[in-house]
Scaffold this motif. Structure first.
Motif, PDB file in Angstrom:
ATOM      1  N   PHE A  37      27.423  32.037 -45.440  1.00 49.21           N
ATOM      2  CA  PHE A  37      26.442  32.800 -45.087  1.00 49.21           C
ATOM      3  C   PHE A  37      25.108  32.148 -45.669  1.00 49.21           C
ATOM      4  O   PHE A  37      25.219  31.353 -46.344  1.00 49.21           O
ATOM      5  N   ARG A  38      24.031  32.799 -45.223  1.00 47.85           N
ATOM      6  CA  ARG A  38      22.787  32.342 -45.922  1.00 47.85           C
ATOM      7  C   ARG A  38      21.935  33.435 -46.054  1.00 47.85           C
ATOM      8  O   ARG A  38      21.988  34.419 -45.440  1.00 47.85           O
ATOM      9  N   GLN A  39      21.154  33.307 -46.880  1.00 47.31           N
ATOM     10  CA  GLN A  39      20.095  34.303 -47.251  1.00 47.31           C
ATOM     11  C   GLN A  39      18.580  33.895 -47.252  1.00 47.31           C
ATOM     12  O   GLN A  39      18.495  33.036 -48.399  1.00 47.31           O
ATOM     13  N   ALA A  40      17.722  34.157 -46.688  1.00 47.71           N
ATOM     14  CA  ALA A  40      16.424  33.469 -46.845  1.00 47.71           C
ATOM     15  C   ALA A  40      15.592  34.895 -47.520  1.00 47.71           C
ATOM     16  O   ALA A  40      15.980  35.976 -47.685  1.00 47.71           O
ATOM     17  N   PRO A  41      14.310  34.559 -48.103  1.00 52.15           N
ATOM     18  CA  PRO A  41      13.653  35.215 -48.891  1.00 52.15           C
ATOM     19  C   PRO A  41      13.177  36.789 -48.093  1.00 52.15           C
ATOM     20  O   PRO A  41      12.935  36.448 -46.916  1.00 52.15           O
ATOM     21  N   GLY A  42      13.383  37.828 -48.604  1.00 50.95           N
ATOM     22  CA  GLY A  42      13.212  39.129 -47.921  1.00 50.95           C
ATOM     23  C   GLY A  42      14.140  39.451 -46.590  1.00 50.95           C
ATOM     24  O   GLY A  42      13.720  40.350 -46.145  1.00 50.95           O
ATOM     25  N   LYS A  43      14.987  38.640 -46.532  1.00 51.13           N
ATOM     26  CA  LYS A  43      16.018  39.021 -45.547  1.00 51.13           C
ATOM     27  C   LYS A  43      17.647  38.959 -45.960  1.00 51.13           C
ATOM     28  O   LYS A  43      17.763  39.069 -47.008  1.00 51.13           O
ATOM     29  N   ASP A  44      18.210  40.037 -45.062  1.00 53.95           N
ATOM     30  CA  ASP A  44      19.914  40.284 -45.358  1.00 53.95           C
ATOM     31  C   ASP A  44      20.542  38.767 -45.529  1.00 53.95           C
ATOM     32  O   ASP A  44      20.332  37.817 -44.876  1.00 53.95           O
ATOM     33  N   ARG A  45      21.692  38.941 -46.184  1.00 59.00           N
ATOM     34  CA  ARG A  45      22.569  37.856 -46.194  1.00 59.00           C
ATOM     35  C   ARG A  45      23.068  37.774 -44.794  1.00 59.00           C
ATOM     36  O   ARG A  45      23.487  38.826 -44.144  1.00 59.00           O
ATOM     37  N   GLU A  46      23.122  36.787 -44.086  1.00 60.80           N
ATOM     38  CA  GLU A  46      23.757  36.555 -42.756  1.00 60.80           C
ATOM     39  C   GLU A  46      25.005  35.610 -42.595  1.00 60.80           C
ATOM     40  O   GLU A  46      24.797  34.724 -43.337  1.00 60.80           O
ATOM     41  N   PHE A  47      25.878  36.100 -41.766  1.00 57.18           N
ATOM     42  CA  PHE A  47      26.972  35.454 -41.687  1.00 57.18           C
ATOM     43  C   PHE A  47      26.725  34.234 -40.798  1.00 57.18           C
ATOM     44  O   PHE A  47      26.012  34.318 -39.673  1.00 57.18           O
ATOM     45  N   MET A  48      27.354  32.913 -41.040  1.00 58.96           N
ATOM     46  CA  MET A  48      27.063  31.747 -40.356  1.00 58.96           C
ATOM     47  C   MET A  48      28.353  31.518 -39.507  1.00 58.96           C
ATOM     48  O   MET A  48      28.345  31.215 -38.242  1.00 58.96           O
ATOM     49  N   GLY A  49      29.533  31.307 -40.133  1.00 56.23           N
ATOM     50  CA  GLY A  49      30.660  31.034 -39.384  1.00 56.23           C
ATOM     51  C   GLY A  49      31.731  31.029 -40.403  1.00 56.23           C
ATOM     52  O   GLY A  49      31.453  31.242 -41.710  1.00 56.23           O
ATOM     53  N   ASP A  90      16.006  27.442 -40.827  1.00 56.05           N
ATOM     54  CA  ASP A  90      17.286  27.392 -41.383  1.00 56.05           C
ATOM     55  C   ASP A  90      17.356  27.274 -42.914  1.00 56.05           C
ATOM     56  O   ASP A  90      18.278  27.495 -43.593  1.00 56.05           O
ATOM     57  N   ALA A  91      16.001  27.052 -43.330  1.00 57.53           N
ATOM     58  CA  ALA A  91      15.836  27.170 -44.973  1.00 57.53           C
ATOM     59  C   ALA A  91      16.065  28.461 -45.628  1.00 57.53           C
ATOM     60  O   ALA A  91      15.898  29.899 -45.283  1.00 57.53           O
ATOM     61  N   ALA A  92      16.987  28.572 -46.778  1.00 59.43           N
ATOM     62  CA  ALA A  92      17.820  29.476 -47.249  1.00 59.43           C
ATOM     63  C   ALA A  92      18.602  29.055 -48.226  1.00 59.43           C
ATOM     64  O   ALA A  92      18.803  27.968 -48.712  1.00 59.43           O
ATOM     65  N   VAL A  93      19.092  30.300 -49.079  1.00 58.59           N
ATOM     66  CA  VAL A  93      20.079  29.937 -49.965  1.00 58.59           C
ATOM     67  C   VAL A  93      21.547  30.206 -49.393  1.00 58.59           C
ATOM     68  O   VAL A  93      21.618  30.962 -48.643  1.00 58.59           O
ATOM     69  N   TYR A  94      22.313  29.162 -49.176  1.00 57.71           N
ATOM     70  CA  TYR A  94      23.839  29.101 -48.635  1.00 57.71           C
ATOM     71  C   TYR A  94      24.716  29.569 -49.501  1.00 57.71           C
ATOM     72  O   TYR A  94      24.773  28.838 -50.640  1.00 57.71           O
ATOM     73  N   TRP A 113      32.868  34.865 -54.099  1.00 55.68           N
ATOM     74  CA  TRP A 113      31.588  34.240 -53.617  1.00 55.68           C
ATOM     75  C   TRP A 113      31.270  33.062 -54.738  1.00 55.68           C
ATOM     76  O   TRP A 113      31.453  33.149 -55.777  1.00 55.68           O
ATOM     77  N   GLY A 114      30.572  32.029 -53.984  1.00 58.09           N
ATOM     78  CA  GLY A 114      30.037  31.123 -55.048  1.00 58.09           C
ATOM     79  C   GLY A 114      28.702  31.492 -55.507  1.00 58.09           C
ATOM     80  O   GLY A 114      28.066  32.489 -54.968  1.00 58.09           O
ATOM     81  N   GLN A 115      27.799  30.647 -55.996  1.00 62.33           N
ATOM     82  CA  GLN A 115      26.643  30.925 -56.752  1.00 62.33           C
ATOM     83  C   GLN A 115      25.455  30.683 -55.787  1.00 62.33           C
ATOM     84  O   GLN A 115      24.457  31.012 -56.060  1.00 62.33           O
ATOM     85  N   GLY A 116      25.886  29.806 -54.934  1.00 63.67           N
ATOM     86  CA  GLY A 116      24.596  29.747 -53.820  1.00 63.67           C
ATOM     87  C   GLY A 116      24.122  28.260 -53.984  1.00 63.67           C
ATOM     88  O   GLY A 116      24.029  27.844 -55.214  1.00 63.67           O
ATOM     89  N   THR A 117      23.513  27.649 -52.940  1.00 55.21           N
ATOM     90  CA  THR A 117      22.836  26.511 -53.037  1.00 55.21           C
ATOM     91  C   THR A 117      21.687  26.494 -52.080  1.00 55.21           C
ATOM     92  O   THR A 117      21.760  26.823 -51.004  1.00 55.21           O
ATOM     93  N   GLN A 118      20.669  26.036 -52.689  1.00 52.01           N
ATOM     94  CA  GLN A 118      19.339  26.197 -51.677  1.00 52.01           C
ATOM     95  C   GLN A 118      19.273  24.918 -50.935  1.00 52.01           C
ATOM     96  O   GLN A 118      19.243  23.927 -51.164  1.00 52.01           O
ATOM     97  N   VAL A 119      18.877  25.451 -49.745  1.00 46.20           N
ATOM     98  CA  VAL A 119      18.436  24.268 -48.599  1.00 46.20           C
ATOM     99  C   VAL A 119      17.002  24.684 -48.348  1.00 46.20           C
ATOM    100  O   VAL A 119      16.643  25.641 -47.860  1.00 46.20           O
ATOM    101  N   THR A 120      16.268  23.608 -48.154  1.00 51.14           N
ATOM    102  CA  THR A 120      14.745  23.609 -47.961  1.00 51.14           C
ATOM    103  C   THR A 120      14.572  22.594 -46.771  1.00 51.14           C
ATOM    104  O   THR A 120      14.843  21.394 -46.755  1.00 51.14           O
ATOM    105  N   VAL A 121      14.005  23.258 -45.647  1.00 47.45           N
ATOM    106  CA  VAL A 121      13.655  22.277 -44.623  1.00 47.45           C
ATOM    107  C   VAL A 121      11.984  22.203 -44.372  1.00 47.45           C
ATOM    108  O   VAL A 121      11.362  23.295 -44.296  1.00 47.45           O
ATOM    109  N   SER A 122      11.364  20.897 -44.566  1.00 53.52           N
ATOM    110  CA  SER A 122      10.122  20.893 -44.400  1.00 53.52           C
ATOM    111  C   SER A 122       9.780  20.447 -42.926  1.00 53.52           C
ATOM    112  O   SER A 122      10.493  19.834 -42.210  1.00 53.52           O
TER     113      SER A 122
END
Length: 123
Positions: A37-49, A90-94, A113-122
């Motif tokens: 899953f991923r969750q961007a700021p201000g958005k719901d947690r989103e299923f990826m696969g 695609d930037a979000a906490v995964y 659940w895991g604690q999440g890992t941040q992905v930042t895309v410039s």
């Protein structure tokens, strides 16, 4: 009971790649479907696969099809999310998550659940 730990997040330029890992700390993943899953700021947690516990079945949502791949190494008790052609959106906490259900596409179906890992895309 699964205890999940994600790793591999970081900063990447648009068009780049990252591989995230999800380890079941000290325990086997046998019998668990693992989802990402991923969750961007201000958005719901989103299923990826997700991937079945034997690795024979994977499912992806349309926005990431062809760019993301989920695979697992049960000998290492680890599931991976390979991400290519990353975009700024695609930037979000995964997060990775585990369930004993054979098929699960919503967050409430995953008890672990895991604690999440941040992905930042410039850009």
């Amino acid at each position: 009971q699964a205890q999940l730990v994600e790793s591999g997040g970081g900063l990447v330029q648009a068009g780049g790649s990252l591989r995230l890992s999800c380890a079941n700390s000290g325990r086997t993943f046998t019998g668990y479907t693992v989802g990402w899953f991923r969750q961007a700021p201000g958005k719901d947690r989103e299923f990826m696969g997700a991937i079945s516990w034997w690795g024979g079945t994977t499912s992806y949502v349309d926005p990431i099809k062809g760019r993301y791949t989920i695979f697992r190494d049960n000998a290492r008790n680890t599931v991976y999310l390979e991400m290519k052609s990353l975009k700024p959106e695609d930037a979000a906490v995964y997060y990775c998550a585990a369930t004993s259900l054979a098929t699960a596409t919503v967050a409430r179906q995953y008890p672990y659940w895991g604690q999440g890992t941040q992905v930042t895309v410039s850009s």
